[in-house]
Design a protein around this motif. Structure first.
Motif, mmCIF file in Angstrom:
data_model
loop_
_atom_site.group_PDB
_atom_site.id
_atom_site.type_symbol
_atom_site.label_atom_id
_atom_site.label_comp_id
_atom_site.label_asym_id
_atom_site.label_seq_id
_atom_site.Cartn_x
_atom_site.Cartn_y
_atom_site.Cartn_z
ATOM 1 N N MET A 44 10.828 13.672 3.851
ATOM 2 C CA MET A 44 11.555 13.017 2.996
ATOM 3 C C MET A 44 11.021 11.657 2.320
ATOM 4 S SD MET A 44 15.367 13.862 4.090
ATOM 5 C CE MET A 44 15.611 15.910 4.478
ATOM 6 N N VAL A 45 10.111 11.048 3.076
ATOM 7 C CA VAL A 45 9.435 9.815 2.540
ATOM 8 C C VAL A 45 8.703 9.847 1.214
ATOM 9 C CG1 VAL A 45 9.418 9.037 5.240
ATOM 10 C CG2 VAL A 45 7.347 9.842 3.832
ATOM 11 N N LEU A 46 7.923 10.858 0.774
ATOM 12 C CA LEU A 46 7.376 10.933 -0.395
ATOM 13 C C LEU A 46 8.117 10.806 -1.856
ATOM 14 C CD1 LEU A 46 4.512 13.732 0.405
ATOM 15 C CD2 LEU A 46 4.661 11.242 0.875
ATOM 16 N N GLY A 47 9.592 11.084 -1.685
ATOM 17 C CA GLY A 47 10.213 10.749 -2.734
ATOM 18 C C GLY A 47 10.167 9.170 -3.334
ATOM 19 N N PRO A 48 10.659 8.355 -2.657
ATOM 20 C CA PRO A 48 10.220 6.914 -2.859
ATOM 21 C C PRO A 48 8.993 6.257 -2.816
ATOM 22 C CG PRO A 48 11.217 7.000 -0.761
ATOM 23 C CD PRO A 48 11.154 8.342 -1.190
ATOM 24 N N MET A 49 8.070 7.151 -2.175
ATOM 25 C CA MET A 49 6.692 6.464 -2.117
ATOM 26 C C MET A 49 5.879 7.075 -3.231
ATOM 27 S SD MET A 49 6.183 4.746 0.676
ATOM 28 C CE MET A 49 4.496 4.769 1.014
ATOM 29 N N GLY A 50 6.101 8.291 -3.567
ATOM 30 C CA GLY A 50 5.286 8.781 -4.870
ATOM 31 C C GLY A 50 5.788 8.136 -6.102
ATOM 32 N N PHE A 101 -7.608 -2.932 -15.937
ATOM 33 C CA PHE A 101 -6.868 -2.462 -14.903
ATOM 34 C C PHE A 101 -7.550 -1.873 -13.770
ATOM 35 C CE2 PHE A 101 -4.686 1.308 -13.357
ATOM 36 C CZ PHE A 101 -3.243 1.152 -13.392
ATOM 37 N N ARG A 102 -6.715 -1.939 -12.939
ATOM 38 C CA ARG A 102 -7.621 -1.541 -11.320
ATOM 39 C C ARG A 102 -6.191 -0.638 -10.599
ATOM 40 N NH1 ARG A 102 -10.909 -2.897 -13.688
ATOM 41 N NH2 ARG A 102 -12.629 -4.514 -13.059
ATOM 42 N N TRP A 103 -6.814 0.476 -9.975
ATOM 43 C CA TRP A 103 -5.824 1.404 -9.492
ATOM 44 C C TRP A 103 -5.080 0.590 -8.110
ATOM 45 C CZ3 TRP A 103 -4.552 4.877 -12.507
ATOM 46 C CH2 TRP A 103 -5.628 5.524 -13.108
ATOM 47 N N ARG A 104 -3.920 0.492 -7.804
ATOM 48 C CA ARG A 104 -3.188 0.073 -6.795
ATOM 49 C C ARG A 104 -3.177 0.862 -5.735
ATOM 50 N NH1 ARG A 104 -3.414 -5.226 -8.636
ATOM 51 N NH2 ARG A 104 -2.487 -5.263 -11.101
ATOM 52 N N THR A 105 -3.760 0.823 -4.719
ATOM 53 C CA THR A 105 -3.807 1.822 -3.723
ATOM 54 C C THR A 105 -2.682 1.632 -2.685
ATOM 55 O OG1 THR A 105 -5.097 0.635 -2.420
ATOM 56 C CG2 THR A 105 -6.162 2.176 -3.791
ATOM 57 N N SER A 127 -4.206 13.764 -0.503
ATOM 58 C CA SER A 127 -3.800 12.545 -0.646
ATOM 59 C C SER A 127 -4.958 11.732 0.082
ATOM 60 C CB SER A 127 -2.560 12.390 0.026
ATOM 61 O OG SER A 127 -2.806 12.727 1.384
ATOM 62 N N THR A 128 -5.626 12.475 1.149
ATOM 63 C CA THR A 128 -6.847 11.685 1.658
ATOM 64 C C THR A 128 -7.924 11.655 0.568
ATOM 65 O OG1 THR A 128 -5.865 12.347 3.719
ATOM 66 C CG2 THR A 128 -8.448 11.580 3.534
ATOM 67 N N SER A 129 -8.367 12.676 -0.026
ATOM 68 C CA SER A 129 -9.224 12.569 -1.157
ATOM 69 C C SER A 129 -9.210 11.833 -2.242
ATOM 70 C CB SER A 129 -9.476 14.214 -1.596
ATOM 71 O OG SER A 129 -9.771 15.128 -0.768
ATOM 72 N N PHE A 130 -7.877 11.756 -2.687
ATOM 73 C CA PHE A 130 -7.661 10.843 -3.964
ATOM 74 C C PHE A 130 -7.713 9.431 -3.430
ATOM 75 C CE2 PHE A 130 -5.350 9.100 -7.490
ATOM 76 C CZ PHE A 130 -5.613 10.000 -8.548
ATOM 77 N N ARG A 170 0.793 -1.062 0.032
ATOM 78 C CA ARG A 170 -0.088 -0.011 0.014
ATOM 79 C C ARG A 170 1.063 1.096 -0.010
ATOM 80 N NH1 ARG A 170 -3.119 -3.040 -1.244
ATOM 81 N NH2 ARG A 170 -4.966 -3.801 -0.351
ATOM 82 N N ARG A 171 0.494 2.384 -0.604
ATOM 83 C CA ARG A 171 1.173 3.564 -0.728
ATOM 84 C C ARG A 171 0.327 4.810 -0.357
ATOM 85 N NH1 ARG A 171 2.693 -0.356 -3.509
ATOM 86 N NH2 ARG A 171 0.840 -0.329 -4.617
ATOM 87 N N GLN A 172 -0.740 4.961 -0.904
ATOM 88 C CA GLN A 172 -1.731 6.024 -0.954
ATOM 89 C C GLN A 172 -1.855 6.529 0.505
ATOM 90 O OE1 GLN A 172 -2.543 7.670 -3.701
ATOM 91 N NE2 GLN A 172 -3.364 9.460 -2.523
#
Length: 521
Positions: free
Chosen positions: A408-414, A517-521, A476-479, A368-370
């Motif tokens: 700084m975690v959003l670099g790899p996560m994003g 295709f399905r979005w990978r959350t 991020s929460t809305s998406f 999970r990422r989102q």
């Protein structure tokens, strides 16, 4: 040897190869003419029309392969990115070591120099990543590293603000392709859950660059001279020489793609390719040719656009911290020596490095990422609230730890999130390029977030960063809820009807618009 014997021998070799692949868990198909193909081969899909994998893999073989990939792909790019970030951010260390006085910088001059870097960085971001795909990461990454290492050395010899601005513009050109190029490169080797953590193994070098860069700058400043160079000029020269050395090594250690990896057996190459394809609905090859339709699909993917907006606001904080943390530490501890101030910028980055690995490790475990992207924002918000609410040195210094631990975690996560939500290689190259380009627009904003007349408490800069973190939480929460809703909507579509009459190329070009295709959350 007779024709019959030759045919029998070929069939025997193919049968042995098929048996070896079956032992790894890769299914093979025997055609009417006797030839054997696998899901790893070009022209073969590894999923059904609904995105479900057609292949299963032997866990032990996968672990052995993954360990090899980790040893042969990650260390070189991690070291190169470490010095990429050091060569970019060392201007913050040079600033408090006498650069401002020597170059006679006043008012907004320092901010202007920082901004010039981001102008070229932003302009060349997408072209560089497409160029990286065209010539291959194995050549592009060490080549561009060699170039910005030389630029860092040249920086040691500038005498005026105009010269510094020109050299920073060139630095922006050659560093533009590094972050997205490495993310794109690693996406050729790993499955989506694994990729997040592997991206963190090189992007952790950003906070480590802050920590190690401060230590290295402190050590360099204890030297009397480096050749004819003294004081802050030594920082650029020594760090540039190290970068050039690592880049030369990179030409010999980086491998473009699984097919050309001399350190993988043929069976391991097939396994690597099949694993990547097994998550990409409709894909018949891992490395497609440059395709305008797929490039456009990557840049218009809703996840790409969402993460790009998040990364823009995130980079306001990340780059602001990189460029201004030494200055912030100086305002908190003005009585300390320059070396002591440099050393006080190290601990927040060390804590940040831990979380850059911890968040992606959790993402790998959960796939999970989102949600984790959304959860990174509150600690950043808390840190800037502390900056705005308190003038106590200890409180403000503690706030830097909160900020560094999350921002700084959003670099790899994003970048991993984008890679998981586009299908083709071309789409990933343009999508990641767009994301990093947007992020560096945030970096450009960051160069003006802490301005001279706002010192020493910087209420405007801290308020701007608080607002940026708040936007990240809301978007991020809305998406997340939008992705859930759209996946339910897609469940009602008829895959067979929508794909009826389409050629394999047309199906491949659908990318994330594929009905299965399905979005990978």
């Amino acid at each position: 040897m007779s024709e019959k014997e030759t045919t029998n021998n070929t069939a025997h070799v193919e049968a042995n190869a098929a048996a070896a692949l079956e032992n790894l868990g890769i299914k093979t198909v025997t055609h009417a003419d006797g030839t054997i193909s696998t899901a790893a081969g070009n022209g073969q899909v590894a999923t059904d029309a609904y995105g479900n994998p057609l292949v299963t893999f032997d866990d032990a073989a996968v672990r052995r392969l993954r360990w090899k990939l980790d040893l042969y792909t990650v260390p070189t790019v991690a070291l190169l990115y470490l010095f990429c970030f050091i060569d970019r951010a060392n201007i913050g260390n040079a600033r408090i070591a006498g650069m401002e006085q020597d170059l006679q910088l006043e008012g907004f001059d320092y901010n202007v120099i920082l901004s010039v870097f981001y102008i070229s960085y932003i302009i060349f971001e997408i072209p560089c990543n497409i160029f990286c795909k065209w010539i291959g990461p194995g050549w592009f990454i060490p080549g561009t590293s060699l170039a910005f290492g030389l630029i860092s050395i040249f920086t040691a010899f500038v005498q005026t603000q105009a010269q510094m601005s020109a050299i920073r513009f060139l630095l922006g050109i050659f560093e533009a392709g590094m972050l997205p190029g490495i993310a794109y490169y690693l996406s050729r080797w790993y499955q989506r859950a694994e990729l997040t953590f592997r991206l963190s193994l090189y992007m952790v070098m950003a906070p480590l660059a802050g920590a190690f860069g401060g230590l290295l700058a402190s050590a360099i400043l204890t030297m009397d001279s480096f050749g004819s160079l003294t004081s802050w000029r030594m920082i650029f020269a020594v760090e540039g020489v190290i970068t050039v050395g690592l880049a030369i090594i990179g030409f010999f250690t980086l491998t473009d793609r699984p097919e050309t990896a001399r350190w993988l057996s043929q069976e391991e190459k097939e396994l690597c390719i099949a694993r990547v394809k097994s998550e990409r609905v409709g894909a018949t090859e891992v490395l497609d040719k440059l395709d305008r339709t797929k490039l456009w699909r990557g840049m218009t993917c809703p996840v790409t656009l969402q993460i790009s907006v998040i990364f823009l606001f995130n980079n306001i904080t990340v780059q602001g911290l990189a460029f201004f943390l030494p200055t912030i530490v100086r305002t908190i501890y003005p009585e300390y020596t320059v070396v002591q101030q440099q050393l006080h910028s190290v601990p927040p980055y060390a804590v940040g490095a831990f979380f850059v690995l911890a968040f992606p490790a959790l993402s790998w475990y959960l796939d999970r990422r989102q949600v984790l992207i959304a959860l990174s924002a509150p600690m950043v918000m808390a840190g800037y609230i502390m900056f705005l609410a308190s003038n106590v040195a200890q409180v403000r210094y503690a706030a830097t730890f909160l900020i560094a631990s999350s921002t700084m975690v959003l670099g790899p996560m994003g970048n991993a999130h984008i890679s998981a939500n586009v299908v083709s290689d071309s789409a990933r190259s343009s999508a990641i390029g767009l994301n990093v380009m947007m992020g560096n627009i945030g970096g450009l904003v960051a160069t003006w977030s802490f301005i001279v007349w706002d010192a020493p408490d910087y209420p405007i800069g801290n308020g701007l960063n608080l607002a940026a973190a708040t936007v990240i939480l809301i978007v991020s929460t809305s998406f997340y809820f939008w992705m859930k809703w759209d996946n339910k909507r897609r469940d009602g579509r008829s895959v067979e009807e929508e794909l009826a009459g389409m050629s394999q190329k047309e199906v491949s070009n659908l990318d994330w618009k594929h009905p299965g295709f399905r979005w990978r959350t």
